[in-house]
Design an enzyme around this catalytic site. Structure first.
Site, PDB file in Angstrom:
ATOM      1  N   GLN A   1      -4.063  -5.142   7.219  1.00 59.60           N
ATOM      2  CA  GLN A   1      -5.064  -6.129   6.795  1.00 59.60           C
ATOM      3  C   GLN A   1      -4.909  -7.460   7.529  1.00 59.60           C
ATOM      4  OE1 GLN A   1      -7.538  -5.146   5.159  1.00 59.60           O
ATOM      5  NE2 GLN A   1      -6.704  -3.226   4.382  1.00 59.60           N
TER       6      GLN A   1
ATOM      7  N   CYS B   1      -4.803   2.525  -3.544  1.00 59.48           N
ATOM      8  CA  CYS B   1      -3.554   3.068  -2.950  1.00 59.48           C
ATOM      9  C   CYS B   1      -2.391   2.105  -3.158  1.00 59.48           C
ATOM     10  CB  CYS B   1      -3.722   3.391  -1.475  1.00 59.48           C
ATOM     11  SG  CYS B   1      -4.992   4.599  -1.156  1.00 59.48           S
TER      12      CYS B   1
ATOM     13  N   HIS C   1       0.875  -1.179   0.000  1.00 61.56           N
ATOM     14  CA  HIS C   1       0.000   0.000   0.000  1.00 61.56           C
ATOM     15  C   HIS C   1       0.911   1.228   0.000  1.00 61.56           C
ATOM     16  CE1 HIS C   1      -2.781   2.953   1.824  1.00 61.56           C
ATOM     17  NE2 HIS C   1      -3.778   2.135   1.527  1.00 61.56           N
TER      18      HIS C   1
ATOM     19  N   LYS D   1     -10.004  -0.570  10.766  1.00 61.75           N
ATOM     20  CA  LYS D   1     -10.139  -1.762   9.925  1.00 61.75           C
ATOM     21  C   LYS D   1     -10.456  -3.000  10.756  1.00 61.75           C
ATOM     22  CE  LYS D   1      -6.894   0.052   6.505  1.00 61.75           C
ATOM     23  NZ  LYS D   1      -7.749   0.422   5.380  1.00 61.75           N
TER      24      LYS D   1
ATOM     25  N   ASP E   1       3.577  -4.325   7.912  1.00 58.81           N
ATOM     26  CA  ASP E   1       2.321  -3.597   7.783  1.00 58.81           C
ATOM     27  C   ASP E   1       1.203  -4.597   8.086  1.00 58.81           C
ATOM     28  OD1 ASP E   1      -0.022  -2.437   6.979  1.00 58.81           O
ATOM     29  OD2 ASP E   1       0.751  -1.661   5.076  1.00 58.81           O
TER      30      ASP E   1
HETATM   31  C1  LIG Z   1      -2.176  -2.917   3.694  1.00 58.42           C
HETATM   32  C2  LIG Z   1      -2.519  -1.512   4.102  1.00 58.42           C
HETATM   33  N1  LIG Z   1      -1.575  -0.726   4.625  1.00 58.42           N
HETATM   34  C3  LIG Z   1      -1.840   0.515   5.036  1.00 58.42           C
HETATM   35  C4  LIG Z   1      -3.084   1.064   4.912  1.00 58.42           C
HETATM   36  C5  LIG Z   1      -3.338   2.456   5.386  1.00 58.42           C
HETATM   37  O1  LIG Z   1      -4.179   2.463   6.500  1.00 58.42           O
HETATM   38  P1  LIG Z   1      -4.722   3.828   7.112  1.00 58.42           P
HETATM   39  O2  LIG Z   1      -5.344   4.582   5.976  1.00 58.42           O
HETATM   40  O3  LIG Z   1      -5.708   3.406   8.140  1.00 58.42           O
HETATM   41  O4  LIG Z   1      -3.558   4.548   7.689  1.00 58.42           O
HETATM   42  C6  LIG Z   1      -4.107   0.303   4.347  1.00 58.42           C
HETATM   43  C7  LIG Z   1      -5.453   0.851   4.129  1.00 58.42           C
HETATM   44  O5  LIG Z   1      -6.229   0.372   3.341  1.00 58.42           O
HETATM   45  C8  LIG Z   1      -3.820  -1.030   3.949  1.00 58.42           C
HETATM   46  O6  LIG Z   1      -4.765  -1.821   3.416  1.00 58.42           O
END
Ligand SMILES: Cc1ncc(COP(=O)(O)O)c(C=O)c1O
Length: 426
Positions: free
Chosen positions: A214, A384, A134, A237, A211
């Site tokens: 998910q 993203c 992401h 999430k 990260d």
């Molecule tokens: C794998 C992953 N990393 C990071 C993020 C970013 O999360 P946030 O927008 O809550 O900071 C997301 C959001 O969809 C994500 O799916």
């Protein structure tokens, strides 16, 4: 992990469970386009159960006061509730209490980690990420590499949409100083073998960040077993509110690192020209935190711990399998991610219920629009993850994603919408 290999004639045998859980989520009883709302975008954000909504409101109605400052009862109660929430989160991921830093979400957690590690890298060092990141786990490292003249290296994916572990072996070398990798792809749904990636990084003495945006909502993971230096995730999430998230950091490392945000709360003593910082974890929490959000996240964690039973994990696996099978009956529909046959490899599960796809007859935006007119909410775009889409030579995908409240009926509604897409555009 989600067991996908049970033998049964009913494609979604634990559906009753999800139907019951759905009742906990007030928004899911509303209508959209004259139809019962079907929410299939939990990867973007999950819906919130009543207990979480109540927790946030209760804090403002009964306890609202700043934390770690006041000596009056209200302020002490707010501090206790805030720190109890931290305790719940720490227990949930198998961390020590001092290792849980509250942030505003995954993005701010990863940006903070990149800033914290900045003094430890120098020109020519290598930072390794993967192509399926992401933007939140791509751009902070890209920019750190630019600031410090480091080399950014990228682990590719295989044609089966898994992480290319053979390439990873070659890319992670003695020059590698940081490895940042997603546990679960928000586009492909792939579960990465992050344990192996962390091992490779450790062998060369590199710092690791996972990260978990998910993964934490879908897997009961334990940071000590994983062995990563950092884990980042978001409350919204996993049934919690927006604007609250976590940066887990290994205690020994956090003790060594210097704060990058300065202000109230993080300081023990300040003079005209110097400061000494507070203990962990407060040394990394400058300013008034999202108190209500943290407390409600604690409630969300307790809620998930209660409902995320083995049966629920089986349900989400069955639902994913059912959706994949149904979707692939449509002409010209391609799944962008592991397709299903890979899911039957004994114990080794490779994906969660995040299903990105394209259709020959329609653009993802058109697919999302038709589904919206059927009351079905899905995401369309690059999610993203533009570098991944560029690599796959696909400008955009449509994406459905499941969480604890999704049912077989939701998949059936999705399929009615997708059949309509074929009727309109094919
Ligand atoms: C794998 C992953 N990393 C990071 C993020 C970013 O999360 P946030 O927008 O809550 O900071 C997301 C959001 O969809 C994500 O799916």
């Amino acid at each position: 992990m989600i067991p996908m290999n049970r033998k049964t004639n009913d494609p979604v045998p634990c559906n009753e469970l999800a139907l019951k859980i759905k009742l906990d989520f007030p928004l899911l009883s509303r209508e959209m386009a004259g139809k019962k709302l079907v929410y299939l975008d939990s990867t973007a954000t999950t819906q919130k159960p009543q207990v979480v909504l109540d927790a946030e409101l209760k804090y403002y109605q009964e306890t609202n006061a700043n934390v770690h400052r006041g000596l009056y009862t209200l302020a002490e109660d707010a501090t206790t509730q805030y720190e109890q929430a931290r305790m719940k989160v720490a227990e949930f991921i198998g961390a020590q209490y001092e290792e849980v830093i509250f942030t505003s979400g995954t993005t701010s957690s990863i940006n903070m980690a990149a800033r914290l590690l900045e003094p430890l890298v120098k020109e020519g060092d290598e930072i390794v990420i993967t192509i399926m990141e992401h933007h939140s786990n791509f751009l902070p490292w890209q920019q750190l590499a630019k600031r410090k003249k480091c080399v950014l290296k990228i682990i590719p994916i295989t044609k089966e949409y898994g992480l290319d572990m053979a390439a990873a072996q070659k890319i992670i070398t003695s020059k590698t100083k940081i490895v940042a990798c997603t546990y679960v792809s928000n586009v492909l749904g792939t579960i990465n073998a992050v344990g192996e990636v962390i091992e490779m990084a450790k062998r060369v003495g590199a710092y690791t960040l996972i990260d978990g945006a998910q993964a934490v909502p879908h897997m009961m993971l334990e940071v000590k077993k994983l062995g990563c230096d950092f884990l980042a995730f978001s409350g919204h999430k996993m049934c919690g509110p927006t604007g609250i998230g976590v940066l887990y950091g290994k205690r020994e490392l956090l003790e060594k690192l210097e704060p990058v945000v300065f202000g109230g709360e993080m300081v023990k003593e300040a003079t005209l020209h110097t400061l000494s910082w507070n203990e962990l974890p407060w040394k990394f929490e400058a300013g008034t935190p999202n108190i209500a959000g943290a407390i409600a996240l604690g409630t969300a964690v307790a809620y998930i711990q209660e409902i995320f039973t083995l049966q629920m994990q089986e349900h989400l696996g069955d639902l994913t399998k059912y959706a994949l099978a149904e979707m692939q009956t449509l002409p010209g529909l391609q799944i962008i991610g592991p397709r299903g046959e890979e899911m039957e490899k004994g114990e080794k599960i490779e994906r969660i219920g995040v299903i990105s796809f394209t259709m020959d007859c329609a653009h993802p935006h058109d697919i999302a629009e038709i589904l919206n007119s059927h009351g079905v909410c899905i995401r369309a775009g690059h999610h993203c993850a533009m570098p991944l889409h560029t690599t796959l030579a696909i400008p955009a995908t449509a994406r459905v994603s499941f969480y604890v409240y999704n049912t077989k009926e939701d998949v059936d509604a999705l399929m009615r919408g997708l059949r309509r897409v074929v009727e309109v555009f094919a």
